[in-house]
Design an enzyme around this catalytic site. Structure first.
Site, short mmCIF file in Angstrom:
data_model
loop_
_atom_site.label_atom_id
_atom_site.label_comp_id
_atom_site.label_asym_id
_atom_site.label_seq_id
_atom_site.Cartn_x
_atom_site.Cartn_y
_atom_site.Cartn_z
N ASP A 1 37.97 3.16 57.97
CA ASP A 1 38.67 4.30 58.69
C ASP A 1 37.95 5.42 59.48
O ASP A 1 36.60 5.34 59.03
CB ASP A 1 39.36 5.33 57.64
CG ASP A 1 40.72 4.54 57.22
OD1 ASP A 1 40.81 3.15 57.45
OD2 ASP A 1 41.56 5.05 56.58
N HIS B 1 35.27 3.71 54.84
CA HIS B 1 34.90 4.64 55.98
C HIS B 1 33.54 4.06 56.68
O HIS B 1 32.68 4.26 56.12
CB HIS B 1 34.65 6.25 55.78
CG HIS B 1 36.35 6.54 55.00
ND1 HIS B 1 36.40 6.48 53.88
CD2 HIS B 1 37.16 6.98 55.67
CE1 HIS B 1 37.86 6.83 53.52
NE2 HIS B 1 38.24 7.42 54.55
NI NI Z 1 40.73 9.06 57.50
#
Ligand code: NI
Length: 263
Positions: free
Chosen positions: A75, A219
């Site tokens: 992400d 991430h």
């Molecule tokens: Ni996020």
């Protein structure tokens, strides 16, 4: 990232988002009351990818009724470390899903393009990394639709997946996701990699969660996360697991507006 998280840079980023909001998403409103880790969005016009959008693109599909599949999801990018991550995934023939924020996508259009070209999926993670259940309905619409449009401008087609930042969703978000052809993807394994910037810790948590049907949250904006990926890939191979995109792990044909958690 999770609800309630307050990164040290949140205030600075929220201030930057406040300054740039009006020019970033057409007609964008106020920044939500809850500070979120909004990316810094350049006020300049969106960069264009160096290649034209893909036409009639056919994503290579992994049959997860045959293979034992797991989804790695990354992400908040693309960012400075995404290219290295793509090299690692490519070398291992692993597929992943990238939930991009609109502000980052327009800064790194070639990386968004590369993600798809190399067989990964790209999903919508809003424009400003907005906590949608705390935003006005009009703002939810702008965040989601602006990002899908930006992705379409880069790739030539709209995404079919979205991940609400912090996993924070409600019936309004579901309705807007549905009308935009987006399934909501949450996760079943949280590595907390934004909190613990130590590759061995991130790898251990991801590896512990490697099981068929899992959706693992990571991430790609953190170099420590990217550095954890080789160990995760090795462990998956050892366990006989295939790393596939979210759509494939969930068996394809996802229903827009429906929320998927993984196993
Ligand atoms: Ni996020």
């Amino acid at each position: 990232m999770r609800l309630g998280e307050r990164p040290a840079t949140a205030v600075a980023l929220a201030a930057a988002a406040l300054l740039l909001t009006a020019g970033s998403v057409p007609g964008s409103g106020t920044v939500p009351k809850t500070p979120t880790a909004a990316p810094v969005v350049k006020a300049t016009p969106a960069a264009s990818p160096s290649r034209p959008p893909l036409k009639d693109f056919q994503r290579p599909v992994t049959d997860c009724t045959v293979h034992k599949c797991v989804a790695l999801t990354f992400d908040d990018g693309p960012g400075d470390h995404t290219g290295r991550l793509l090299d690692l995934l490519s070398a291992a023939k692993a597929k992943a899903t990238f939930f991009v924020v609109g502000g980052q996508a327009v800064q790194y259009p070639d990386l968004v393009f590369r993600e798809v070209e190399e067989g990964h999926e790209v999903g919508n993670h809003t424009w400003h990394h907005t906590q949608l259940d705390a935003a006005s309905t009009a703002r939810i619409k702008r965040e989601v639709e602006g990002t899908s449009k930006a992705i379409e401008r880069i790739l030539g087609f709209k995404p079919t997946l979205m991940r609400p930042p912090y996993g924070a969703t409600d019936s309004r978000v579901a309705k807007i996701a549905k009308s935009n052809g987006l399934a909501e993807i949450i996760w079943s394994v949280d590595t907390d990699d934004w909190l613990d910037r130590k590759s061995s810790v991130v790898a251990r948590r991801a590896i512990r969660g490697l099981r068929p049907g899992a959706i693992i949250l990571l991430h790609d904006i953190h170099p420590t996360t990217v550095a954890a990926v080789p160990a995760i890939l090795r462990a998956a191979k050892k366990k006989g697991l295939t790393l596939a995109t979210v759509t494939d792990v969930l068996g394809g044909r996802l229903e827009p507006g429906k929320k998927y958690m993984g196993r």
